[in-house]
Scaffold this active site. Structure first.
Site, mmCIF file in Angstrom:
data_model
loop_
_atom_site.group_PDB
_atom_site.id
_atom_site.type_symbol
_atom_site.label_atom_id
_atom_site.label_comp_id
_atom_site.label_asym_id
_atom_site.label_seq_id
_atom_site.Cartn_x
_atom_site.Cartn_y
_atom_site.Cartn_z
ATOM 1 N N GLY A 99 -10.996 -15.795 -14.492
ATOM 2 C CA GLY A 99 -9.777 -15.350 -14.165
ATOM 3 C C GLY A 99 -9.438 -14.114 -13.299
ATOM 4 O O GLY A 99 -10.230 -13.198 -13.407
ATOM 5 N N SER B 71 0.343 -12.180 -7.833
ATOM 6 C CA SER B 71 -1.037 -12.058 -8.649
ATOM 7 C C SER B 71 -0.631 -11.967 -10.114
ATOM 8 O O SER B 71 -1.521 -12.457 -10.862
ATOM 9 C CB SER B 71 -1.926 -11.024 -8.206
ATOM 10 O OG SER B 71 -0.891 -9.703 -8.276
ATOM 11 N N HIS C 100 3.484 -4.242 -8.762
ATOM 12 C CA HIS C 100 4.890 -4.553 -9.345
ATOM 13 C C HIS C 100 5.609 -3.214 -8.961
ATOM 14 O O HIS C 100 5.162 -2.256 -9.205
ATOM 15 C CB HIS C 100 4.784 -4.700 -10.858
ATOM 16 C CG HIS C 100 4.509 -6.042 -11.167
ATOM 17 N ND1 HIS C 100 4.014 -7.084 -10.454
ATOM 18 C CD2 HIS C 100 4.205 -6.868 -12.305
ATOM 19 C CE1 HIS C 100 3.365 -8.064 -10.980
ATOM 20 N NE2 HIS C 100 3.821 -7.823 -12.342
ATOM 21 N N ASN D 183 -0.544 -4.175 -10.810
ATOM 22 C CA ASN D 183 -0.535 -5.045 -12.054
ATOM 23 C C ASN D 183 -1.660 -5.689 -12.668
ATOM 24 O O ASN D 183 -1.959 -6.022 -13.844
ATOM 25 C CB ASN D 183 0.685 -6.309 -11.679
ATOM 26 C CG ASN D 183 0.295 -7.221 -10.521
ATOM 27 O OD1 ASN D 183 0.072 -6.806 -9.443
ATOM 28 N ND2 ASN D 183 -0.202 -8.386 -10.894
ATOM 29 N N CYS E 274 2.542 -6.495 -18.007
ATOM 30 C CA CYS E 274 2.297 -5.389 -17.031
ATOM 31 C C CYS E 274 3.767 -4.849 -16.596
ATOM 32 O O CYS E 274 3.406 -3.483 -16.212
ATOM 33 C CB CYS E 274 1.875 -6.240 -15.734
ATOM 34 S SG CYS E 274 2.394 -7.878 -15.587
#
Length: 408
Positions: A49, A195, A278, A353, A165
């Protein structure tokens, strides 16, 4: 990393495109100098991932003392290889037996996988640092941001939770305010990159951009509406109280990390058409007056926080600049005139993030465990466990010795 779809892990192929190597100018870009140079067996669960691959990258960047690296993913990914910075890594299926001999396991495979496998890994002696929401609000599991509450690690039972996050980049700043003038109330609006949802969201965003250029319809399957050239005031699913799950994570996680269980927090989370980083608009009501100049001094003193704040030159944190960095950037610091007595402060916070918001903090937690000799669970070390049990059997969410108001 958060997901609007139940934290289902997203698999990635090819190189890491959106979270670059930390810039050499970053203040915390390498391993801790006095770290014990033991060779540890480290597992990364969810290794295919976006965050899992970033974890592998950061372990290498920070020269973490890895003797053996085990990359794990779902059964459908077993047997594959992933290439990180020119090196091939074999993927094995994540099962309980795969954790035999593992010292530290970094999980980023979604809540369901963590709930099933984290206890099995811990039972085999591994210390799990989990990036999902599965364990964050469990009373006996410490929820840790490396600059804020590393002491909570001492009583860990073999599982440690990595915060959301959005919470991650916020609480170091709130800590500085808490410890200096106290906090009464926090209002935060987040502007979150795609993302955070994973590889499918990144691909869909790119596809919508191409469709727009070609004059074709923009299709949405990951989010309820197209994210390209849009802003969606929904991150994750809605709860009965009208907030989304993501917004409520910021509320509950901030209270636990800061040891302020009654802290008044309100959050609105918005998904924006940004690949990485972010951004947050934050308004804090303080107990005592706090000037913007003093706030900048407090924020700049936090390890890993960088001030970018010069309105005369339009200097303030940008998502595009923060991407690839392990720092938290703060700007637009100003007095909030809606609160009397100089007790209101407003500011803008931006952070990558995928890195500090997820992977880097997990690795920093592991480094802290090594530094303090706390890799093994509290029961094995004879340490006092995190959380205490009342006579009625209820567990307090506060770590042992913490007061209800913390340091505020």
């Amino acid at each position: 990393m958060t997901s609007d779809r139940g934290e289902r892990p997203e698999e990635a192929s090819g190189p890491l495109l959106y979270s670059r190597r930390a810039r050499t100018s970053d203040r915390d870009s390498g391993a801790v100098p006095d770290m014990t140079r033991q060779h540890l067996t480290v597992a990364v669960v969810g290794a295919t991932g976006v965050v899992g691959r970033t974890m592998i990258q950061i372990l290498a960047e920070r020269e973490f003392p890895v003797g053996e690296l085990r990359l794990m993913a779902s059964g459908r990914s077993a047997g594959r290889t992933v290439s990180i910075e020119g090196r091939s890594h074999d993927i094995v299926e994540a099962t309980g037996d795969a954790f035999d001999g593992v010292d530290i396991a970094l999980f980023s495979a979604g809540g369901d996988v963590s709930r099933e496998l984290a206890p099995q890994a811990a039972a085999r002696g591994a210390t799990v640092i989990d990036n999902s929401s599965a364990w964050r609000m469990e009373p006996t599991i410490p929820l840790v941001v490396s600059q804020v509450n590393p002491d909570d690690l001492e009583g860990h039972p073999g599982i440690i939770a990595n915060p959301n996050c959005s919470t991650m980049q916020l609480v170091p700043i709130l800590m500085a305010i808490r410890d200096s003038v106290g906090i009464e109330r926090v209002v935060v609006d987040t502007y979150q990159a795609v993302s955070g949802t994973g590889g499918d969201a990144i691909a869909e965003f790119e596809g919508q951009i191409r469709a727009h250029v070609a004059g074709e319809p923009k299709r949405a399957t990951v989010y309820p509406h197209p994210i390209a050239f849009n802003a969606l005031p929904q991150v994750d699913v809605f709860l009965d109280n009208g907030y989304t799950k993501e917004e409520w994570k910021v509320v509950s996680e901030s209270r636990k990390i800061l040891h302020l269980p009654d802290l008044r927090v309100s959050c609105t989370a918005v998904r924006v058409p940004v690949f990485v980083s972010h951004s947050e608009a934050v308004h804090v009501e303080t107990r005592e007056p706090l000037s913007p100049d003093r706030a900048r001094e407090l924020f700049a003193a936090i390890d890993g926080v960088v001030i970018q704040d010069d309105p005369s030159t339009s200097t303030y944190p940008l998502a595009s600049d923060a991407a690839g960095s392990d720092d938290i950037f703060v700007g637009r610091v100003r007095q909030d005139p809606s609160i009397d007595g100089g007790r209101g402060i407003a500011f803008w916070v931006v952070s990558d993030n995928l890195r500090k918001g997820a992977a880097t903090n997990a690795v920093q937690i592991a480094e802290e465990l090594i530094r303090r000799g706390w890799i093994q669970a509290a029961a094995v070390r004879g340490a006092q466990p995190y959380g205490v049990e009342r006579p009625d059997g209820d567990l307090v969410r506060e770590p042992v010795g913490a007061s209800a108001e913390g340091s505020a």
